[in-house]
Each structure stands twice: as structure tokens, then as C-alpha cells.
Motif scaffolding. Structure first.
Motif, PDB file in Angstrom:
ATOM      1  N   UNK A  71       0.843  -1.185   0.000  1.00 44.77           N
ATOM      2  CA  UNK A  71       0.000   0.000   0.000  1.00 44.77           C
ATOM      3  C   UNK A  71       0.882   1.240   0.000  1.00 44.77           C
ATOM      4  N   UNK A  72       0.544   2.185  -0.854  1.00 45.77           N
ATOM      5  CA  UNK A  72       1.334   3.404  -1.029  1.00 45.77           C
ATOM      6  C   UNK A  72       0.436   4.630  -0.972  1.00 45.77           C
ATOM      7  N   UNK A  73       1.040   5.759  -0.648  1.00 42.03           N
ATOM      8  CA  UNK A  73       0.407   7.065  -0.794  1.00 42.03           C
ATOM      9  C   UNK A  73       1.368   7.944  -1.566  1.00 42.03           C
ATOM     10  N   UNK A  74       0.855   8.598  -2.599  1.00 42.72           N
ATOM     11  CA  UNK A  74       1.693   9.444  -3.450  1.00 42.72           C
ATOM     12  C   UNK A  74       1.056  10.813  -3.616  1.00 42.72           C
ATOM     13  N   UNK A  75       1.897  11.820  -3.733  1.00 41.63           N
ATOM     14  CA  UNK A  75       1.435  13.151  -4.121  1.00 41.63           C
ATOM     15  C   UNK A  75       1.714  13.273  -5.611  1.00 41.63           C
ATOM     16  N   UNK A  76       0.667  13.527  -6.384  1.00 44.16           N
ATOM     17  CA  UNK A  76       0.756  13.549  -7.837  1.00 44.16           C
ATOM     18  C   UNK A  76       0.464  14.951  -8.360  1.00 44.16           C
ATOM     19  N   UNK A  77       1.272  15.383  -9.329  1.00 42.04           N
ATOM     20  CA  UNK A  77       1.057  16.639 -10.053  1.00 42.04           C
ATOM     21  C   UNK A  77       0.517  16.306 -11.434  1.00 42.04           C
ATOM     22  N   UNK A  78      -0.436  17.097 -11.913  1.00 44.07           N
ATOM     23  CA  UNK A  78      -0.934  16.938 -13.281  1.00 44.07           C
ATOM     24  C   UNK A  78      -0.848  18.262 -14.019  1.00 44.07           C
ATOM     25  N   UNK A  79      -0.605  18.157 -15.320  1.00 41.60           N
ATOM     26  CA  UNK A  79      -0.500  19.361 -16.139  1.00 41.60           C
ATOM     27  C   UNK A  79      -1.848  20.053 -16.275  1.00 41.60           C
ATOM     28  N   UNK A  80      -2.896  19.281 -16.552  1.00 39.08           N
ATOM     29  CA  UNK A  80      -4.230  19.892 -16.637  1.00 39.08           C
ATOM     30  C   UNK A  80      -4.856  19.940 -15.252  1.00 39.08           C
ATOM     31  N   UNK A  81      -5.783  20.828 -15.084  1.00 41.02           N
ATOM     32  CA  UNK A  81      -6.462  20.951 -13.796  1.00 41.02           C
ATOM     33  C   UNK A  81      -7.289  19.693 -13.508  1.00 41.02           C
ATOM     34  N   UNK A  82      -7.238  19.257 -12.271  1.00 40.63           N
ATOM     35  CA  UNK A  82      -7.995  18.080 -11.824  1.00 40.63           C
ATOM     36  C   UNK A  82      -9.433  18.492 -11.530  1.00 40.63           C
ATOM     37  N   UNK A  83     -10.356  17.687 -11.987  1.00 36.52           N
ATOM     38  CA  UNK A  83     -11.775  17.955 -11.754  1.00 36.52           C
ATOM     39  C   UNK A  83     -12.367  16.816 -10.931  1.00 36.52           C
ATOM     40  N   UNK A  84     -13.548  17.054 -10.400  1.00 37.82           N
ATOM     41  CA  UNK A  84     -14.221  16.059  -9.573  1.00 37.82           C
ATOM     42  C   UNK A  84     -14.402  14.739 -10.336  1.00 37.82           C
ATOM     43  N   UNK A  85     -14.685  14.842 -11.620  1.00 43.24           N
ATOM     44  CA  UNK A  85     -14.881  13.644 -12.443  1.00 43.24           C
ATOM     45  C   UNK A  85     -13.603  12.801 -12.531  1.00 43.24           C
TER      46      UNK A  85
ATOM     47  N   UNK B 142      -4.749  -3.180  -7.381  1.00 34.29           N
ATOM     48  CA  UNK B 142      -6.028  -3.683  -6.882  1.00 34.29           C
ATOM     49  C   UNK B 142      -7.032  -2.564  -6.659  1.00 34.29           C
ATOM     50  N   UNK B 143      -6.563  -1.433  -6.138  1.00 35.01           N
ATOM     51  CA  UNK B 143      -7.476  -0.308  -5.916  1.00 35.01           C
ATOM     52  C   UNK B 143      -6.693   0.991  -5.837  1.00 35.01           C
ATOM     53  N   UNK B 144      -7.413   2.084  -6.124  1.00 36.82           N
ATOM     54  CA  UNK B 144      -6.840   3.426  -6.026  1.00 36.82           C
ATOM     55  C   UNK B 144      -7.840   4.319  -5.318  1.00 36.82           C
ATOM     56  N   UNK B 145      -7.296   5.267  -4.585  1.00 36.64           N
ATOM     57  CA  UNK B 145      -8.138   6.228  -3.877  1.00 36.64           C
ATOM     58  C   UNK B 145      -7.500   7.606  -4.038  1.00 36.64           C
ATOM     59  N   UNK B 146      -8.168   8.479  -4.780  1.00 35.48           N
ATOM     60  CA  UNK B 146      -7.647   9.823  -5.020  1.00 35.48           C
ATOM     61  C   UNK B 146      -8.322  10.812  -4.079  1.00 35.48           C
ATOM     62  N   UNK B 147      -7.512  11.759  -3.601  1.00 37.31           N
ATOM     63  CA  UNK B 147      -8.023  12.812  -2.715  1.00 37.31           C
ATOM     64  C   UNK B 147      -7.494  14.145  -3.223  1.00 37.31           C
ATOM     65  N   UNK B 148      -8.398  15.030  -3.580  1.00 30.24           N
ATOM     66  CA  UNK B 148      -8.077  16.342  -4.145  1.00 30.24           C
ATOM     67  C   UNK B 148      -7.260  17.178  -3.163  1.00 30.24           C
ATOM     68  N   UNK B 149      -6.188  17.818  -3.660  1.00 32.68           N
ATOM     69  CA  UNK B 149      -5.410  18.754  -2.851  1.00 32.68           C
ATOM     70  C   UNK B 149      -5.611  20.169  -3.374  1.00 32.68           C
ATOM     71  N   UNK B 150      -5.311  20.395  -4.662  1.00 29.89           N
ATOM     72  CA  UNK B 150      -5.592  21.664  -5.324  1.00 29.89           C
ATOM     73  C   UNK B 150      -5.738  21.378  -6.813  1.00 29.89           C
ATOM     74  N   UNK B 151      -5.866  22.408  -7.621  1.00 31.72           N
ATOM     75  CA  UNK B 151      -6.229  22.200  -9.026  1.00 31.72           C
ATOM     76  C   UNK B 151      -5.218  21.367  -9.824  1.00 31.72           C
ATOM     77  N   UNK B 152      -3.981  21.266  -9.381  1.00 29.39           N
ATOM     78  CA  UNK B 152      -2.990  20.479 -10.116  1.00 29.39           C
ATOM     79  C   UNK B 152      -2.314  19.406  -9.274  1.00 29.39           C
ATOM     80  N   UNK B 153      -2.844  19.141  -8.075  1.00 31.59           N
ATOM     81  CA  UNK B 153      -2.249  18.131  -7.190  1.00 31.59           C
ATOM     82  C   UNK B 153      -3.341  17.299  -6.529  1.00 31.59           C
ATOM     83  N   UNK B 154      -3.057  16.017  -6.373  1.00 26.73           N
ATOM     84  CA  UNK B 154      -3.944  15.160  -5.585  1.00 26.73           C
ATOM     85  C   UNK B 154      -3.119  14.060  -4.931  1.00 26.73           C
TER      86      UNK B 154
END
Length: 124
Positions: free
Chosen positions: A14-28, A63-75
């Protein structure tokens, strides 16, 4: 060595990662990630370890992923994976060496900024 490898395919991490994305992250995007279960990956030996490991394609399962919003480009991304899964390469794709990868799934560039392995209880 053979005794150590017994049951290796069934082990999970089991891992936890802080991820950056180029496009803004949306609820979907968060909902989409959270709905993914038992995703099978084909992972070529990563470039960063190729000097010490043989070139191979290994199948691994997330097996599973769980995303949690941090800000518009990080989760934050929680992952439960088959042991031996290359997490960094799953996130950024390693120049197409891991398929599918998070960049493909979210249709944007992504990178991992922090990675923590969850420590489980050890029984002797």
C-alpha cells in the motif's frame, strides 16, 4: 531463494503518493480514479533500474486506487498493488514502458512528487 519467492504473486503493498498533473484536476477525474479496480499493467523494466535488472515485461495488478483532491494540479493517490509494481512508472508512464499509466488514464502529463510506502504489521 525459492522459499522466499513462495506466495510473492499474492503479496500486496500500500502506497500514498502526491501527484502533479498538467491539466487541472476535476471532480470527475477523482471519481474516475476511485472507480478503477484490479487494473492489470504491463511494465517493462524501468529505465532507472535497467542497469541492474534484466529487461523484461512484467504484469502487475493495481487492486485499488483512492484519489483525494489537494488543489487544481495536485492530488493524493492511495494505491493497493501487487508486490513488485513500479509506482513511479505507473504515474508518469516511463516513456511508454508502463501501459496503461496514469497519464494515459487522465489524458494529461502527470508526475509523482512524493511517495510513501505504508508499513504493515510484521508477524514472526
Amino acid at each position: 531463494m525459492n522459499r522466499m519467492k513462495v506466495g510473492e504473486e499474492e503479496k500486496t503493498k500500500t502506497y500514498t503518493a502526491l501527484v502533479w498533473t498538467q491539466k487541472a484536476i476535476e471532480k470527475e477525474d477523482i471519481t474516475f480514479i476511485n472507480d478503477i479496480k484490479d487494473l492489470t499493467l504491463d511494465q517493462k523494466t524501468p529505465l532507472r533500474v535497467l542497469h541492474r535488472r534484466t529487461l523484461a515485461i512484467r504484469q502487475r495488478v493495481i487492486h485499488s486506487m483512492n484519489a483525494r483532491y489537494k488543489d487544481s494540479h495536485h492530488f493524493y493517490l492511495g494505491l493497493k498493488t501487487q508486490a513488485g509494481t513500479y509506482i513511479k512508472e505507473f504515474v508518469h508512464g516511463d516513456f511508454g514502458r508502463t501501459k496503461p499509466n496514469l497519464c494515459q488514464l487522465l489524458k494529461t502529463d502527470a508526475d509523482i512528487l512524493e511517495l510513501d510506502v505504508e508499513v504493515g504489521k510484521c508477524s514472526l
